[in-house]
Design a protein around this motif. Structure first.
Motif, PDB file in Angstrom:
ATOM      1  N   PHE A 128      -6.264  -3.804  -2.542  1.00 26.83           N
ATOM      2  CA  PHE A 128      -5.737  -3.949  -1.186  1.00 26.83           C
ATOM      3  C   PHE A 128      -6.753  -4.580  -0.243  1.00 26.83           C
ATOM      4  O   PHE A 128      -6.385  -5.269   0.704  1.00 26.83           O
TER       5      PHE A 128
ATOM      6  N   ARG B 292       0.560   2.088  -4.117  1.00 30.24           N
ATOM      7  CA  ARG B 292      -0.851   2.460  -4.195  1.00 30.24           C
ATOM      8  C   ARG B 292      -1.139   3.362  -5.398  1.00 30.24           C
ATOM      9  O   ARG B 292      -2.255   3.394  -5.918  1.00 30.24           O
TER      10      ARG B 292
ATOM     11  N   TRP C 176       0.828  -1.206   0.000  1.00 35.10           N
ATOM     12  CA  TRP C 176       0.000   0.000   0.000  1.00 35.10           C
ATOM     13  C   TRP C 176       0.866   1.262   0.000  1.00 35.10           C
ATOM     14  O   TRP C 176       0.601   2.214  -0.743  1.00 35.10           O
TER      15      TRP C 176
END
Length: 341
Positions: A175, A168, A164
């Protein structure tokens, strides 16, 4: 402490007397699997499609074998060296992931798939063959066994966090699904593998149990090679289309290894480590856990062969680097012995 000193291994430690499949043998095995899989996929696309059907079963087998090798009781052996374990944990899980992210961003920020694969490779310390190289460098393998469960469990727990934090912006990862995926593919196999290990330990004579453990260690590289063969056979078209980027990956990994070597030298001097601990720190910060990350990534980010290809390339380069690092550490040990005498 002389250069000839070799730290004894505990009875439950992996067989690290010689590099065997933890040295040049496994590099040749994995390279052969990659070439064989690529050839199969190019010459017979139907064979490549068939190989893809076996990826999940091979993954599950590899995960189960890796988790069977896990020795939680070895953590207890490291309690007397909490300072060293803490130093190593900080290096592996706080400092090195950011070094790896910086290097990956420098070279592959415009290619999100290869960037993600490289970041995953960089952020996960080895849990197996680093001990073989540690012993050859006359490092502290007894203490190194305590790092195996710590490194494995920490990186599995931190995998969603690092993913993450570092990827991301790529939009590649769902996720929300990762915790459930990890539970299905790792928590359940972990419990089953450890229950089986405990039962065999209690039911079999010690010599027979150690025989089983050794053979599991021998089988793991073969299963990894089978997985690589299947991945390349099923996805060689996509991988070949990005072959020009692999030279960039090689350079990025080389710089990463240089950076981890410098980090190991600085931390060892800062902490005043003797040679066995210095060698152990250098090896655990250099070696990466590509097999486990290959498994986690294949189930957490499915159908992304370029991410997996970046991990395989890192695995292939790692063995020559660890061999060179072993020689550097042995030379340092010899110089220290001369000065001490």
């Amino acid at each position: 402490m002389t250069a000839e000193h070799i730290v004894p291994q505990p009875p439950d430690a992996p067989n690290t007397t010689e590099p065997g499949l933890a040295g040049g043998g496994v590099a040749a095995l994995l390279l052969g699997a990659m070439l064989a899989g690529a050839s199969m996929g190019l010459l017979s696309p139907t064979t490549g499609d068939t190989a893809s059907n076996w990826i999940d079963p091979t993954l599950l087998l590899m995960i189960s074998l890796l988790l069977f090798e896990l020795r939680p009781k070895s953590i207890v052996q490291g309690f007397g060296n909490l300072r060293f374990l803490g130093l190593t944990w900080v290096a592996n899980f706080l400092i090195i992931p950011f070094i790896g992210f910086g290097i990956a961003s420098l070279f592959l920020s415009g290619q999100p798939l290869l960037f993600t694969g490289l970041v995953i490779y960089f952020m996960s310390p080895c849990t197996d063959w680093f001990l073989g190289f540690t012993r050859m460098a006359r490092g502290d393998t007894a203490l190194g066994t305590a790092l195996i469960p710590i490194n494995m469990l920490t990186q599995i727990l931190l995998f969603p966090v690092w993913l993450w934090l570092f990827t991301r912006h790529t939009g590649l990862v769902d996720f929300a699904s990762i915790p459930g995926t990890l539970a299905e593919w790792f928590v359940v196999p972990l419990i089953a593998a450890q229950v089986l290990r405990f039962a065999l330990d209690k039911l079999l004579p010690d010599a027979s149990f150690q025989f089983v453990v050794r053979w599991v260690g021998h089988i793991v590289p073969v299963v990894i090679a089978a997985l690589i063969l299947q991945i390349f056979a099923a996805n060689i078209g996509v991988i070949a289309a990005h072959a020009d980027a692999f030279a960039t990956i090689l350079l990025a990994i080389f710089l990463f290894f240089v950076a981890t070597f410098i980090l190991g030298e600085l931390l060892s001097k800062f902490a005043g480590l003797d040679h066995p601990k210095h060698a152990l720190l250098s090896m655990t910060t250099a070696a990466r856990n590509a097999p486990m990350m290959l498994a986690i990534t294949a189930v957490a980010i499915p159908d992304q062969p370029l991410i997996l290809a970046a991990l395989v390339i890192g695995m292939l380069i790692e063995f020559p680097h660890l061999t060179a690092l072993k020689q550097i550490l042995l030379r340092q040990a010899g110089q220290q012995a001369v000065v001490a005498s």
